[in-house]
Design a protein around this motif. Structure first.
Motif, PDB file in Angstrom:
ATOM      1  N   GLY A  96      97.863 122.681  13.090  1.00 24.52           N
ATOM      2  CA  GLY A  96      96.681 122.996  13.881  1.00 24.52           C
ATOM      3  C   GLY A  96      95.403 123.052  13.085  1.00 24.52           C
ATOM      4  N   ILE A  97      95.510 123.054  11.767  1.00 24.22           N
ATOM      5  CA  ILE A  97      94.344 123.042  10.877  1.00 24.22           C
ATOM      6  C   ILE A  97      94.426 121.765  10.054  1.00 24.22           C
ATOM      7  CG2 ILE A  97      93.204 124.163   8.925  1.00 24.22           C
ATOM      8  CD1 ILE A  97      92.925 125.924  11.243  1.00 24.22           C
ATOM      9  N   LEU A  98      93.294 121.082   9.926  1.00 21.25           N
ATOM     10  CA  LEU A  98      93.241 119.855   9.130  1.00 21.25           C
ATOM     11  C   LEU A  98      92.444 120.098   7.860  1.00 21.25           C
ATOM     12  CD1 LEU A  98      92.434 117.379  12.057  1.00 21.25           C
ATOM     13  CD2 LEU A  98      94.684 118.022  11.160  1.00 21.25           C
ATOM     14  N   GLU A  99      92.731 119.335   6.832  1.00 18.72           N
ATOM     15  CA  GLU A  99      92.029 119.422   5.550  1.00 18.72           C
ATOM     16  C   GLU A  99      90.526 119.318   5.770  1.00 18.72           C
ATOM     17  OE1 GLU A  99      92.124 119.581   1.256  1.00 18.72           O
ATOM     18  OE2 GLU A  99      93.862 119.547   2.572  1.00 18.72           O
ATOM     19  N   GLY A 100      89.783 120.272   5.218  1.00 20.95           N
ATOM     20  CA  GLY A 100      88.327 120.258   5.316  1.00 20.95           C
ATOM     21  C   GLY A 100      87.769 120.894   6.580  1.00 20.95           C
ATOM     22  N   ASP A 101      88.638 121.409   7.463  1.00 27.68           N
ATOM     23  CA  ASP A 101      88.151 122.047   8.685  1.00 27.68           C
ATOM     24  C   ASP A 101      87.272 123.246   8.367  1.00 27.68           C
ATOM     25  OD1 ASP A 101      89.342 120.390  10.516  1.00 27.68           O
ATOM     26  OD2 ASP A 101      90.906 121.792  11.112  1.00 27.68           O
ATOM     27  N   ARG A 102      86.232 123.367   9.132  1.00 25.80           N
ATOM     28  CA  ARG A 102      85.359 124.531   9.076  1.00 25.80           C
ATOM     29  C   ARG A 102      85.996 125.584   9.975  1.00 25.80           C
ATOM     30  NH1 ARG A 102      80.096 125.259  12.019  1.00 25.80           N
ATOM     31  NH2 ARG A 102      79.070 126.913  10.872  1.00 25.80           N
ATOM     32  N   CYS A 103      86.304 126.754   9.398  1.00 29.52           N
ATOM     33  CA  CYS A 103      87.006 127.806  10.130  1.00 29.52           C
ATOM     34  C   CYS A 103      86.340 129.158   9.873  1.00 29.52           C
ATOM     35  CB  CYS A 103      88.460 127.921   9.654  1.00 29.52           C
ATOM     36  SG  CYS A 103      89.453 126.449   9.850  1.00 29.52           S
TER      37      CYS A 103
END
Length: 153
Positions: A110-117
């Motif tokens: 559900g989270i991708l590399e480089g995602d802003r979280c």
């Protein structure tokens, strides 16, 4: 976001991982509504279920319901130095090839590399020591709409 999901799966509060469209979706007239707003590899939470149905040969019972979804919060492990509630981070997978019991939290679905979280909650220490020697914290992440490098998701 409005989308469609199998009638049996349409429960408010349920979560699902969108793994991409089925072959039958290619020529479907509901494609833009059903899978158009969804991103492959993302975890979604159903926020509302409407009383409207459509026919769909992909799902059990051949019916889909109209639902509202949002990107779901995802539990993950991050470096303890950056685990501040409310802060916004660029999520990076660790450089680690060790298989351990915490692997799924270091590489969460559900989270991708480089995602802003946004860090919604710091859940504390993971309960086990990282075999790679990293000081980690369990956090609840809310994926935001854009990657930190400025490109759209």
């Amino acid at each position: 976001m409005i989308t469609l999901i199998g009638e049996k799966l349409a429960r408010k509060g349920s979560r699902f991982l969108f793994c991409g469209p089925a072959e039958e979706c290619e020529d479907c007239r509901f494609r833009s509504t059903c899978i158009g707003p969804l991103e492959e590899g993302r975890l979604y939470r159903i926020t509302d279920v409407k009383d409207r149905y459509q026919k769909c040969p992909v799902h059990l019972g051949e019916k889909v319901k109209v639902i509202e979804v949002e990107k779901s919060n995802v539990e993950a492990l991050i470096d303890a130095k950056g685990a501040f509630e409310g802060s916004v981070i660029s999520f990076e997978f660790p450089e680690c090839d060790l298989e351990c019991s915490m692997h799924d939290l270091c590489f969460p679905e559900g989270i991708l590399e480089g995602d802003r979280c946004r860090i919604v909650k710091n859940l504390g220490k993971p309960g086990k020591q990282c075999p790679g020697g990293h000081e980690l914290r369990r956090v609840l992440l809310k994926p935001l709409n854009k990657k930190m490098n400025g490109s759209s998701q």
